[in-house]
Design a protein around this motif. Structure first.
Motif, PDB file in Angstrom:
ATOM      1  N   ALA A   1       0.804  -1.351  -0.031  1.00 62.24           N
ATOM      2  CA  ALA A   1       0.174  -0.407   0.104  1.00 62.24           C
ATOM      3  C   ALA A   1       0.915   1.199  -0.657  1.00 62.24           C
ATOM      4  CB  ALA A   1      -0.753   0.233   1.255  1.00 62.24           C
ATOM      5  N   THR A   2       0.198   2.619  -0.914  1.00 62.84           N
ATOM      6  CA  THR A   2       1.495   3.166  -0.359  1.00 62.84           C
ATOM      7  C   THR A   2       0.335   4.714   0.901  1.00 62.84           C
ATOM      8  OG1 THR A   2      -1.099   5.030  -2.014  1.00 62.84           O
ATOM      9  CG2 THR A   2       0.618   3.885  -2.842  1.00 62.84           C
ATOM     10  N   LYS A   3       1.364   5.582   1.423  1.00 62.76           N
ATOM     11  CA  LYS A   3       0.695   5.800   3.022  1.00 62.76           C
ATOM     12  C   LYS A   3      -0.918   6.358   2.599  1.00 62.76           C
ATOM     13  CE  LYS A   3       3.171   8.170   6.577  1.00 62.76           C
ATOM     14  NZ  LYS A   3       4.898   8.791   6.622  1.00 62.76           N
ATOM     15  N   ASP A   4      -0.957   6.846   1.627  1.00 58.57           N
ATOM     16  CA  ASP A   4      -2.518   7.406   1.336  1.00 58.57           C
ATOM     17  C   ASP A   4      -3.300   6.761   1.228  1.00 58.57           C
ATOM     18  OD1 ASP A   4      -1.925   9.607   1.128  1.00 58.57           O
ATOM     19  OD2 ASP A   4      -1.663  10.502  -0.547  1.00 58.57           O
ATOM     20  N   ALA A   5      -3.339   5.389   0.320  1.00 61.18           N
ATOM     21  CA  ALA A   5      -4.336   4.276   0.325  1.00 61.18           C
ATOM     22  C   ALA A   5      -4.680   3.728   2.303  1.00 61.18           C
ATOM     23  CB  ALA A   5      -3.362   2.953  -0.237  1.00 61.18           C
ATOM     24  N   LEU A   6      -3.370   3.958   2.809  1.00 55.77           N
ATOM     25  CA  LEU A   6      -4.148   3.495   4.619  1.00 55.77           C
ATOM     26  C   LEU A   6      -4.700   4.145   5.225  1.00 55.77           C
ATOM     27  CD1 LEU A   6       0.127   1.788   4.959  1.00 55.77           C
ATOM     28  CD2 LEU A   6      -2.809   0.358   4.768  1.00 55.77           C
ATOM     29  N   ARG A   7      -5.083   6.156   4.465  1.00 49.33           N
ATOM     30  CA  ARG A   7      -5.950   6.811   5.744  1.00 49.33           C
ATOM     31  C   ARG A   7      -7.042   5.970   5.689  1.00 49.33           C
ATOM     32  NH1 ARG A   7      -1.961  11.232   6.239  1.00 49.33           N
ATOM     33  NH2 ARG A   7      -1.066  11.291   4.199  1.00 49.33           N
ATOM     34  N   GLY A   8      -7.713   6.111   7.017  1.00 51.15           N
ATOM     35  CA  GLY A   8      -9.105   5.230   7.692  1.00 51.15           C
ATOM     36  C   GLY A   8      -9.330   3.954   6.815  1.00 51.15           C
ATOM     37  N   ALA A   9      -7.677   3.734   7.524  1.00 47.28           N
ATOM     38  CA  ALA A   9      -7.745   1.834   7.483  1.00 47.28           C
ATOM     39  C   ALA A   9      -7.428   1.721   8.624  1.00 47.28           C
ATOM     40  CB  ALA A   9      -6.893   1.599   6.571  1.00 47.28           C
ATOM     41  N   ILE A  10      -8.360  -0.049   8.691  1.00 51.72           N
ATOM     42  CA  ILE A  10      -7.785  -0.424  10.194  1.00 51.72           C
ATOM     43  C   ILE A  10      -5.833  -1.163   9.659  1.00 51.72           C
ATOM     44  CG2 ILE A  10      -8.079  -2.459  11.398  1.00 51.72           C
ATOM     45  CD1 ILE A  10     -11.284  -1.457  11.713  1.00 51.72           C
TER      46      ILE A  10
END
Ligand code: ZN
Ligand code: ZN
Length: 346
Positions: free
Chosen positions: A237-246
């Motif tokens: 994942a990119t850092k942005d894809a992990l925003r709001g993620a668990i």
């Protein structure tokens, strides 16, 4: 070893059970010359479940459920001498001992071991819990003469909340911080998969991101029919894809440099010990989730009442309080001094 007298079953004495001997490195089933959850290599071992403090490599023969054997194979890279026993199946051992594996409700494949010899029955719980868990069948009550019970959370202060409440806290925190991610520390065997399965049950179907150390055990659960939904590795994942993620990782990775790749993570941990504030502080946990795979105080005492044994043998945790509870309720009990059990699996 402290013996406490009781009056409930005064006609039967513990001396009858010379065929099962508590030794420092495990329970020795004398007529069959085999050991339950031995902490050192033996010729023949009966293993309750796959956590490292119960399941060790290097035995001549390992007798366990197919799930536990698969977990041990994954961890120790060996399948030599493995003898699978399904839940409910009875195995005849040497010395006229019969062993039956019964669900313990702790993790995938976890079993209580029911031993029968000379008209007497012993039940060894291994680790267990009574709360529902979508990743394994529920604990079964088996009446017996001697009940060997764990006591990891054997203090009245331990009263585990319903898991729905803790999952709710996790989902709320995530929703409140769409620019960040929630990083949850959870043990790689059992806790991680239960957490994921409960998130799915609560209607959360987004990708759940994994630390690499979680991947193979999650896949093993899926091979045994426990579906965990869309799981992917953080490294993809990119850092942005992990925003709001668990994101789920082993507890040891919570504070290490690995987590720097994550977008401002909120640190959470799923463990029965999160009930103890100091433990949460030690790990810099901002969001403690009290999720345990062990029986709490109420479950431990209720289970002794339901099993109603002639005598309870208490091990693996905080024995003293449960011993005292037995005494107050006119139940015979003793604490076993077994070594080598850790809190890997709380
Ligand atoms: Zn354990
Ligand atoms: Zn365990």
């Amino acid at each position: 070893m402290e013996l406490l007298g009781g009056t409930r079953h005064s006609s039967r004495m513990i001396a009858n059970f010379a065929w099962l001997r508590p030794e420092p490195h495990g329970l020795h089933v004398v007529p069959a010359d085999c050991w339950i959850d031995p902490s050192r290599p033996v010729a023949r071992a009966l293993v309750t479940h796959g956590h490292a403090d119960h399941a060790r490599g290097g035995h001549g023969q390992t007798i366990a459920t197919p799930e536990t054997l698969a977990i041990m194979e994954l961890r120790y890279q060996t399948r030599e001498g493995a003898l699978p026993v399904h839940y409910g199946e009875t195995l005849r051992l040497p010395g006229s001992v019969e062993a039956t594996f019964v669900p313990a409700g702790h993790v995938l494949g976890s079993a209580q071991i029911v031993l029968e010899h000379a008209g007497e029955r012993v039940v060894v719980t291994g680790d267990y819990k009574r709360m529902p868990d979508p990743t394994c069948p529920p604990f079964e009550v088996v009446p017996c003469d001697v009940f060997v019970t764990e006591a990891t959370f054997g203090l009245p202060v331990f009263c585990h909340p319903p898991i729905e409440r803790e999952i709710g806290k996790l989902l709320e925190t995530r929703a409140d911080h769409p620019e960040r991610c929630v990083l949850v520390g959870a043990y790689a065997l059992g806790k991680a998969q239960r957490l994921i399965a409960e998130l799915r049950r609560a209607g959360y179907h987004d990708t759940i991101w994994l630390h690499g150390a979680m991947e193979r055990m999650c896949r093993l659960y899926e091979e045994f029919g426990i579906s965990l939904g869309d799981l992917r590795l953080v490294t993809e994942a990119t850092k942005d894809a992990l925003r709001g993620a668990i994101v789920v990782c082993p507890p040891s990775a919570l504070n290490d440099r690995w987590s720097r790749r994550l977008p401002d993570p909120i640190t959470a941990m799923a463990s029965g010990w999160m009930r103890v504030r100091q433990r949460a502080r030690q790990r810099n946990v901002e969001l403690p989730l009290v999720i345990s795979d062990h029986a709490d105080w109420g479950e431990l005492t209720r289970t002794i009442e339901e099993v109603d044994p002639v005598e309870s043998w208490i091990t693996h945790g905080r024995e003293e309080a449960l011993l005292r509870w037995c005494q107050l309720h006119q139940r015979r009990a003793q604490a076993l001094a077994l070594v080598g059990y850790e809190d890997e699996d709380d």
